[in-house]
Design a protein around this motif. Sequence first.
Motif, PDB file in Angstrom:
ATOM      1  N   LEU A 158      11.072 -43.325  17.387  1.00  0.00           N
ATOM      2  CA  LEU A 158      11.111 -44.045  18.796  1.00  0.00           C
ATOM      3  C   LEU A 158       9.972 -45.119  18.437  1.00  0.00           C
ATOM      4  CD1 LEU A 158      10.752 -41.093  21.228  1.00  0.00           C
ATOM      5  CD2 LEU A 158      12.565 -42.521  20.849  1.00  0.00           C
ATOM      6  N   GLY A 159      10.516 -46.341  18.431  1.00  0.00           N
ATOM      7  CA  GLY A 159       9.686 -47.435  18.216  1.00  0.00           C
ATOM      8  C   GLY A 159       8.888 -47.250  16.779  1.00  0.00           C
ATOM      9  N   ASP A 160       7.665 -47.349  16.610  1.00  0.00           N
ATOM     10  CA  ASP A 160       7.050 -47.176  15.241  1.00  0.00           C
ATOM     11  C   ASP A 160       6.505 -45.793  15.006  1.00  0.00           C
ATOM     12  OD1 ASP A 160       7.588 -49.944  14.701  1.00  0.00           O
ATOM     13  OD2 ASP A 160       5.537 -50.570  15.369  1.00  0.00           O
ATOM     14  N   THR A 161       7.024 -44.830  15.936  1.00  0.00           N
ATOM     15  CA  THR A 161       6.519 -43.465  15.879  1.00  0.00           C
ATOM     16  C   THR A 161       7.682 -42.520  15.611  1.00  0.00           C
ATOM     17  OG1 THR A 161       4.837 -44.000  17.707  1.00  0.00           O
ATOM     18  CG2 THR A 161       5.216 -41.830  17.359  1.00  0.00           C
TER      19      THR A 161
ATOM     20  N   GLN B 276       1.636 -42.211  21.628  1.00  0.00           N
ATOM     21  CA  GLN B 276       2.299 -43.313  21.166  1.00  0.00           C
ATOM     22  C   GLN B 276       1.339 -44.563  21.417  1.00  0.00           C
ATOM     23  OE1 GLN B 276       6.113 -42.817  23.061  1.00  0.00           O
ATOM     24  NE2 GLN B 276       6.885 -43.610  21.077  1.00  0.00           N
ATOM     25  N   ALA B 277       0.770 -44.521  22.837  1.00  0.00           N
ATOM     26  CA  ALA B 277      -0.128 -45.537  23.244  1.00  0.00           C
ATOM     27  C   ALA B 277      -1.399 -45.698  22.488  1.00  0.00           C
ATOM     28  CB  ALA B 277      -0.708 -45.546  24.796  1.00  0.00           C
ATOM     29  N   MET B 278      -1.776 -44.511  21.694  1.00  0.00           N
ATOM     30  CA  MET B 278      -2.891 -44.584  20.686  1.00  0.00           C
ATOM     31  C   MET B 278      -2.658 -45.254  19.491  1.00  0.00           C
ATOM     32  SD  MET B 278      -4.686 -40.934  21.826  1.00  0.00           S
ATOM     33  CE  MET B 278      -5.352 -40.684  20.056  1.00  0.00           C
ATOM     34  N   GLY B 279      -1.406 -45.388  19.202  1.00  0.00           N
ATOM     35  CA  GLY B 279      -0.840 -46.004  17.953  1.00  0.00           C
ATOM     36  C   GLY B 279      -0.364 -45.033  16.971  1.00  0.00           C
ATOM     37  N   ALA B 280      -0.076 -43.683  17.181  1.00  0.00           N
ATOM     38  CA  ALA B 280       0.168 -42.764  16.355  1.00  0.00           C
ATOM     39  C   ALA B 280       1.631 -43.026  15.760  1.00  0.00           C
ATOM     40  CB  ALA B 280       0.306 -41.593  16.842  1.00  0.00           C
ATOM     41  N   ARG B 281       1.641 -43.205  14.433  1.00  0.00           N
ATOM     42  CA  ARG B 281       2.803 -43.311  13.776  1.00  0.00           C
ATOM     43  C   ARG B 281       3.690 -42.287  13.319  1.00  0.00           C
ATOM     44  NH1 ARG B 281       2.536 -46.556   9.060  1.00  0.00           N
ATOM     45  NH2 ARG B 281       4.969 -46.757   9.207  1.00  0.00           N
ATOM     46  N   LEU B 282       2.865 -40.850  13.216  1.00  0.00           N
ATOM     47  CA  LEU B 282       3.490 -39.823  12.953  1.00  0.00           C
ATOM     48  C   LEU B 282       3.223 -38.591  13.923  1.00  0.00           C
ATOM     49  CD1 LEU B 282       5.252 -37.867  11.053  1.00  0.00           C
ATOM     50  CD2 LEU B 282       3.113 -37.482   9.732  1.00  0.00           C
ATOM     51  N   ILE B 283       3.937 -37.900  14.798  1.00  0.00           N
ATOM     52  CA  ILE B 283       3.778 -36.887  15.651  1.00  0.00           C
ATOM     53  C   ILE B 283       4.652 -35.742  15.018  1.00  0.00           C
ATOM     54  CG2 ILE B 283       3.743 -36.010  17.941  1.00  0.00           C
ATOM     55  CD1 ILE B 283       3.246 -38.987  18.883  1.00  0.00           C
ATOM     56  N   VAL B 284       3.799 -34.661  14.800  1.00  0.00           N
ATOM     57  CA  VAL B 284       4.721 -33.413  14.248  1.00  0.00           C
ATOM     58  C   VAL B 284       4.365 -32.204  15.467  1.00  0.00           C
ATOM     59  CG1 VAL B 284       4.794 -31.510  12.492  1.00  0.00           C
ATOM     60  CG2 VAL B 284       4.058 -33.908  11.841  1.00  0.00           C
TER      61      VAL B 284
ATOM     62  N   ASN C 273       3.856 -46.617   0.478  1.00  0.00           N
ATOM     63  CA  ASN C 273       4.224 -47.977   0.797  1.00  0.00           C
ATOM     64  C   ASN C 273       4.552 -48.006   2.313  1.00  0.00           C
ATOM     65  OD1 ASN C 273       4.079 -48.366  -1.980  1.00  0.00           O
ATOM     66  ND2 ASN C 273       6.058 -47.523  -2.339  1.00  0.00           N
ATOM     67  N   GLY C 274       3.755 -47.354   3.096  1.00  0.00           N
ATOM     68  CA  GLY C 274       3.801 -47.677   4.644  1.00  0.00           C
ATOM     69  C   GLY C 274       5.154 -46.978   5.400  1.00  0.00           C
ATOM     70  N   ILE C 275       5.692 -46.116   4.465  1.00  0.00           N
ATOM     71  CA  ILE C 275       6.935 -45.414   4.919  1.00  0.00           C
ATOM     72  C   ILE C 275       6.963 -43.840   4.934  1.00  0.00           C
ATOM     73  CG2 ILE C 275       9.360 -45.198   4.481  1.00  0.00           C
ATOM     74  CD1 ILE C 275       9.376 -47.880   3.504  1.00  0.00           C
ATOM     75  N   PHE C 276       7.178 -43.202   6.069  1.00  0.00           N
ATOM     76  CA  PHE C 276       7.191 -41.808   5.980  1.00  0.00           C
ATOM     77  C   PHE C 276       8.676 -41.295   5.605  1.00  0.00           C
ATOM     78  CE2 PHE C 276       3.949 -42.589   9.269  1.00  0.00           C
ATOM     79  CZ  PHE C 276       2.963 -41.847   8.740  1.00  0.00           C
ATOM     80  N   ASN C 277       8.558 -40.294   4.808  1.00  0.00           N
ATOM     81  CA  ASN C 277       9.846 -39.542   4.197  1.00  0.00           C
ATOM     82  C   ASN C 277       9.759 -38.037   4.574  1.00  0.00           C
ATOM     83  OD1 ASN C 277      12.391 -39.218   2.965  1.00  0.00           O
ATOM     84  ND2 ASN C 277      11.242 -38.085   1.467  1.00  0.00           N
ATOM     85  N   VAL C 278      10.795 -37.544   5.482  1.00  0.00           N
ATOM     86  CA  VAL C 278      10.780 -36.167   5.872  1.00  0.00           C
ATOM     87  C   VAL C 278      11.927 -35.427   5.120  1.00  0.00           C
ATOM     88  CG1 VAL C 278      11.133 -34.696   7.785  1.00  0.00           C
ATOM     89  CG2 VAL C 278      10.041 -36.767   8.215  1.00  0.00           C
TER      90      VAL C 278
END
Length: 75
Positions: free
Chosen positions: A32-35, A12-20, A61-66
Amino acid sequence: RSSAASDVYKRQAMGARLIVCGHSHIHKEKLLGDTLFVNPGSIALPRDGSGGTFAIVTYANGIFNVDVKPKKEII
C-alpha cells in the motif's frame, strides 16, 4: 476505524516501509503506497489449507523481498 486499522495508519504516517503482523493465520503480502504489509501465516494453526507457513523477509538495494515457505521445509 478499528484499533487495528488505526494502528496501521499510524505506522504508515510514521513512514514505516515494512509492517509484519499476524492474527488471521493466513499468509498474505500487500503493498500500500510505499508500505509493505506481511502476514507470514501460521506454523501451528494455518487457516488457509497450506499445512503451515512462515516468511523470510530480506532487504537489499532498497527493496524488500518476501519468501513464504511451507512448514515442511523446516521439519
